[in-house]
Scaffold this active site. Structure first.
Site: not given
Length: 319
Positions: A104-105
């Site tokens: 994520v990210c």
């Protein structure tokens, strides 16, 4: 049913929502389908970590003692941009053993640092795409999608994109009904495909410094069905076409044609989602002229024709 172990890597400087968002999805799946997922968290030394918002997260144990997971989840945050070498070494060794890797990210930066994204297509938060692409030229960073899946590795954009990706994995494992129930419980839409853009055309492009170019940007957004050729736009800015095209790209980061394409696509998508207008009417109103022109743009950019897009993503509140 085979139980899947989800291991979430924790480290100082992670963003808490990158952890709690996907974890809530997998935990919801476990409630609805007992035995589906076993969720574990671990840090390098097994000690608590401090998130970017100041929250302290206490892991279940250390990475050294963690079992090889079915799903390895690496969250993002500023700590992911300067990862602990011990974390990178662990991910490099254990990542390939996981059936699926998920970031994520800026968790994508950890995977890239470990060499697991070399030769693959990936995404991350739009604000860090250039930075990660420069640091890892062997990785094909795509700044547009909400998430990207390349083989058994899935990378996602910032924050809520981790929820989108987790829902997609649950839907793949347990079916759409369970994923939809979880989405409703979390009060999110089970509607964003991986290739949906992270942000609007107006946010994707920088705002021009000079007022004549800013006025052109506003005109394009307000009149997607108008003649938006370089010559016409240059005349509005009172510049020669060549000077206008060069200045527009320098100040916004994209060519006039690409900006127009994004605005028209965004306008058409919004009408398909929120109105009952016909495909031909929406095509004309969005500047495509014909339904076929709009269909080609949708298939090229989103991988789906307009009618199918409307079926999947039409707002529940549309009459």
């Amino acid at each position: 049913m085979t139980q899947r172990t989800v291991l979430v890597v924790l480290f100082d400087g992670l963003q808490s929502l990158d952890v709690t968002g996907p974890v809530e999805v997998f935990a919801g799946a476990e409630l609805l389908s007992p035995g589906a997922y076993r969720i574990r968290t671990a840090s390098v030394g097994g000690g608590p970590v401090r998130t970017t918002s100041g929250l302290t997260l206490v892991p279940d144990g250390s990475l050294a003692a963690a079992p090889d997971p079915d799903i390895l989840l690496v969250p993002g945050g500023t700590g992911g941009l300067r990862p602990d070498p011990r974390l990178v070494d662990w991910v490099r060794e254990h990542g390939p053993r996981a059936a699926r890797l998920m970031s994520v990210c800026t968790g994508a930066a950890v995977l890239a640092e470990a060499g697991l994204l070399d030769g693959r297509r990936a995404t991350t938060h739009w604000a860090y795409c250039d930075r990660i692409a420069r640091a890892h030229p062997a990785v094909e960073i795509d700044p547009d999608p909400v998430y990207v899946r390349d083989g058994n590795i899935a990378t996602s954009a910032g924050v809520t994109a981790g929820i989108d990706l987790a829902l997609a994995l649950v839907e793949e494992d347990l079916g759409r009904d369970i994923a939809l129930t979880i989405a409703r419980h979390l009060v999110v839409f089970l509607r964003r495909p991986g290739n949906q853009a992270q942000f609007s055309a107006q946010l994707a492009a920088q705002t021009a410094q000079r007022e004549p170019l800013r006025e052109v940007q506003r005109w394009i957004s307000d009149h997607p069905d108008a003649d938006l050729s370089v010559e016409t736009l240059a005349a509005r800015a009172r510049l020669s076409p060549r000077h206008f095209a060069r200045a527009f790209r320098a100040e916004t980061g994209m060519t006039p044609g690409r900006y127009v394409d994004r605005v028209r696509l965004e306008h058409a998508r919004r009408l398909l989602e929120d109105t009952t207008g016909g495909i031909e009417e929406i095509a004309r109103g969005s500047g495509y002229g014909t339904p076929e022109g709009m269909r080609r743009a949708f298939v090229r950019t989103l991988g789906t024709p307009p009618a199918e897009y409307r079926r999947r993503f039409r707002s529940a509140t549309t009459p």
